[in-house]
Scaffold this active site. Structure first.
Site, PDB file in Angstrom:
ATOM      1  N   LYS A  13       0.807  -1.233   0.126  1.00 64.00           N
ATOM      2  CA  LYS A  13       0.045   0.066   0.045  1.00 64.00           C
ATOM      3  C   LYS A  13       0.877   1.378  -0.033  1.00 64.00           C
ATOM      4  O   LYS A  13       0.504   2.262  -0.737  1.00 64.00           O
ATOM      5  CB  LYS A  13      -0.882   0.037   1.091  1.00 64.00           C
ATOM      6  CG  LYS A  13      -1.818  -0.911   1.329  1.00 64.00           C
ATOM      7  CD  LYS A  13      -2.962  -1.024   2.385  1.00 64.00           C
ATOM      8  CE  LYS A  13      -2.301  -1.033   3.774  1.00 64.00           C
ATOM      9  NZ  LYS A  13      -2.058  -2.254   4.153  1.00 64.00           N
ATOM     10  N   ARG A  88     -10.748   0.559   8.919  1.00 61.94           N
ATOM     11  CA  ARG A  88     -10.219  -0.561   9.146  1.00 61.94           C
ATOM     12  C   ARG A  88     -11.253  -1.302   9.956  1.00 61.94           C
ATOM     13  O   ARG A  88     -11.283  -2.382  10.220  1.00 61.94           O
ATOM     14  CB  ARG A  88      -8.952  -0.818   9.713  1.00 61.94           C
ATOM     15  CG  ARG A  88      -7.599  -0.956   8.898  1.00 61.94           C
ATOM     16  CD  ARG A  88      -6.614  -1.121  10.088  1.00 61.94           C
ATOM     17  NE  ARG A  88      -5.561  -1.636   9.567  1.00 61.94           N
ATOM     18  CZ  ARG A  88      -4.232  -0.785   9.312  1.00 61.94           C
ATOM     19  NH1 ARG A  88      -4.339   0.345   8.979  1.00 61.94           N
ATOM     20  NH2 ARG A  88      -3.072  -1.329   9.429  1.00 61.94           N
ATOM     21  N   ARG A 127      11.225  -6.457   5.544  1.00 61.17           N
ATOM     22  CA  ARG A 127      11.144  -4.833   5.131  1.00 61.17           C
ATOM     23  C   ARG A 127      12.117  -4.098   6.152  1.00 61.17           C
ATOM     24  O   ARG A 127      12.090  -4.287   7.427  1.00 61.17           O
ATOM     25  CB  ARG A 127       9.732  -4.418   5.451  1.00 61.17           C
ATOM     26  CG  ARG A 127       9.511  -2.935   5.438  1.00 61.17           C
ATOM     27  CD  ARG A 127       8.126  -2.372   4.907  1.00 61.17           C
ATOM     28  NE  ARG A 127       7.014  -2.807   6.128  1.00 61.17           N
ATOM     29  CZ  ARG A 127       5.901  -2.605   5.937  1.00 61.17           C
ATOM     30  NH1 ARG A 127       5.253  -2.018   4.805  1.00 61.17           N
ATOM     31  NH2 ARG A 127       4.969  -2.839   7.005  1.00 61.17           N
ATOM     32  N   ARG A 160      10.629  -2.210  11.584  1.00 64.71           N
ATOM     33  CA  ARG A 160       9.165  -1.760  12.213  1.00 64.71           C
ATOM     34  C   ARG A 160       9.293  -2.917  13.417  1.00 64.71           C
ATOM     35  O   ARG A 160       9.372  -4.087  12.942  1.00 64.71           O
ATOM     36  CB  ARG A 160       7.974  -1.732  11.415  1.00 64.71           C
ATOM     37  CG  ARG A 160       7.884  -0.285  11.019  1.00 64.71           C
ATOM     38  CD  ARG A 160       6.772  -0.335   9.959  1.00 64.71           C
ATOM     39  NE  ARG A 160       5.511  -0.786  10.478  1.00 64.71           N
ATOM     40  CZ  ARG A 160       4.548  -0.734   9.988  1.00 64.71           C
ATOM     41  NH1 ARG A 160       4.358  -0.252   8.523  1.00 64.71           N
ATOM     42  NH2 ARG A 160       3.196  -1.481  10.330  1.00 64.71           N
ATOM     43  N   ARG A 171      -1.689  -9.276  12.694  1.00 66.14           N
ATOM     44  CA  ARG A 171      -2.332  -8.233  11.764  1.00 66.14           C
ATOM     45  C   ARG A 171      -3.200  -8.559  10.796  1.00 66.14           C
ATOM     46  O   ARG A 171      -4.192  -7.953  10.654  1.00 66.14           O
ATOM     47  CB  ARG A 171      -1.141  -7.315  11.227  1.00 66.14           C
ATOM     48  CG  ARG A 171      -0.807  -6.318  12.248  1.00 66.14           C
ATOM     49  CD  ARG A 171       0.780  -6.029  11.981  1.00 66.14           C
ATOM     50  NE  ARG A 171       1.064  -5.119  10.941  1.00 66.14           N
ATOM     51  CZ  ARG A 171       2.368  -5.085  10.258  1.00 66.14           C
ATOM     52  NH1 ARG A 171       3.364  -6.082  10.607  1.00 66.14           N
ATOM     53  NH2 ARG A 171       2.461  -4.143   9.442  1.00 66.14           N
TER      54      ARG A 171
HETATM   55  P1  AMP Z   1      -0.138   0.308   8.970  1.00 66.10           P
HETATM   56  O1  AMP Z   1       1.212   1.259   8.880  1.00 66.10           O
HETATM   57  O2  AMP Z   1      -1.167   0.659   8.444  1.00 66.10           O
HETATM   58  O3  AMP Z   1       0.326  -1.268   8.896  1.00 66.10           O
HETATM   59  O4  AMP Z   1      -0.457   0.215  10.881  1.00 66.10           O
HETATM   60  C1  AMP Z   1       0.199   0.182  11.792  1.00 66.10           C
HETATM   61  C2  AMP Z   1      -0.653  -0.228  12.908  1.00 66.10           C
HETATM   62  O5  AMP Z   1      -1.411   1.047  13.399  1.00 66.10           O
HETATM   63  C3  AMP Z   1      -1.871  -1.327  13.006  1.00 66.10           C
HETATM   64  O6  AMP Z   1      -1.386  -2.550  13.157  1.00 66.10           O
HETATM   65  C4  AMP Z   1      -2.815  -0.651  13.938  1.00 66.10           C
HETATM   66  O7  AMP Z   1      -2.159  -0.833  15.318  1.00 66.10           O
HETATM   67  C5  AMP Z   1      -2.616   0.871  13.885  1.00 66.10           C
HETATM   68  N1  AMP Z   1      -3.522   1.623  12.924  1.00 66.10           N
HETATM   69  C6  AMP Z   1      -3.136   2.118  11.631  1.00 66.10           C
HETATM   70  N2  AMP Z   1      -4.306   2.220  11.145  1.00 66.10           N
HETATM   71  C7  AMP Z   1      -5.422   2.219  12.115  1.00 66.10           C
HETATM   72  C8  AMP Z   1      -6.915   1.999  12.121  1.00 66.10           C
HETATM   73  N3  AMP Z   1      -7.481   2.582  10.916  1.00 66.10           N
HETATM   74  N4  AMP Z   1      -7.563   1.430  12.889  1.00 66.10           N
HETATM   75  C9  AMP Z   1      -6.875   0.996  14.124  1.00 66.10           C
HETATM   76  N5  AMP Z   1      -5.592   1.064  14.274  1.00 66.10           N
HETATM   77  C10 AMP Z   1      -4.877   1.526  13.136  1.00 66.10           C
END
Ligand code: AMP
Length: 216
Positions: A13, A88, A127, A160, A171
């Site tokens: 993404k 989400r 990554r 990360r 996740r």
């Molecule tokens: P990402 O970078 O999109 O993979 O997000 C990393 C982490 O941030 C996720 O595993 C969640 O813990 C949190 N997070 C990101 N976006 C959301 C969302 N829309 N709702 C809830 N938690 C989120």
């Protein structure tokens, strides 16, 4: 265009978002990046979000919805935006629809990236990110020239904390539990187009552009 990019962790993404925002000149609103910036700034919101993020769990809706709602009301979103990682959950999707309709900037198209499990695992556990300039590498498929050092700025590459096998499993489970219903909700409205993101990046980008053109 008012866009959303969806897909499990590791689907690419971030990479596609960069290309879309460059082509359409719209801001990239990534809830994950926003949380990571809050954590880096040691804000109250960041400290709260961190408790959930380290476990691979979703941050509670009231925190997430408040943060993204503020962002989407900024003037730079008037001529389009690209959401990434939000919504989400169904409550987030409902809140987003209500707010963007009120603001006159409703979602117009959703690109859904799909990838098989094994490839996701390699993408996530391999990554590495440069915290200084944001460049993204992968130790398996896109290594830096010198191990652990950014080719672009010489920064020290970092992994990360949630980019582990366990983190990915959690996740993906969250994705199936909470995000799949969001996808179904938007698909019912005819807003989604799937793109096979297991292909080489250039081919994925070609297919993403085709999908977006069909919405225009
Ligand atoms: P990402 O970078 O999109 O993979 O997000 C990393 C982490 O941030 C996720 O595993 C969640 O813990 C949190 N997070 C990101 N976006 C959301 C969302 N829309 N709702 C809830 N938690 C989120």
């Amino acid at each position: 265009m008012n866009l959303l990019i969806m897909g499990p962790a590791g689907a690419g993404k971030g990479t596609m978002s960069e290309k879309i925002t460059e082509k359409y000149g719209i801001p990239h609103i990534s809830s994950g990046d926003m949380f990571r910036a809050e954590i880096a700034g040691k804000t109250e919101l960041g400290l709260k979000a961190q408790e959930y993020m380290v476990k691979g769990e979703l941050v509670p809706d009231e925190i997430t919805i408040g943060m993204v709602s503020n962002r989407i009301q900024q003037p730079d979103c008037k001529n389009g935006y690209l959401l990434d990682g939000f919504p989400r959950t169904l409550p987030q999707a409902v809140a987003l629809s209500e707010l963007t309709e009120k603001l006159g900037i409703p979602l117009e198209a959703i690109v859904v990236l799909t990838v098989e499990y094994d490839s996701l695992m390699r993408r996530i556990t391999g990554r590495r990110i440069c915290p200084k300039c944001g460049a993204i590498y992968n130790i398996y498929s896109l290594p830096s020239k010198v191990d652990g050092i950014c080719d672009v700025c010489g920064g020290t590459l970092k992994q990360r904390s949630d980019d582990t096998e366990e983190g990915l499993k959690e996740r993906l489970a969250e994705f199936d539990r909470q995000t799949r219903p969001v996808l179904d909700h938007f698909a019912d409205k005819g807003l989604t187009k799937e793109v096979n993101a297991s292909q080489p990046i250039e081919k994925v980008w070609e297919d993403v552009q085709k999908a977006l053109e069909e919405f225009q």
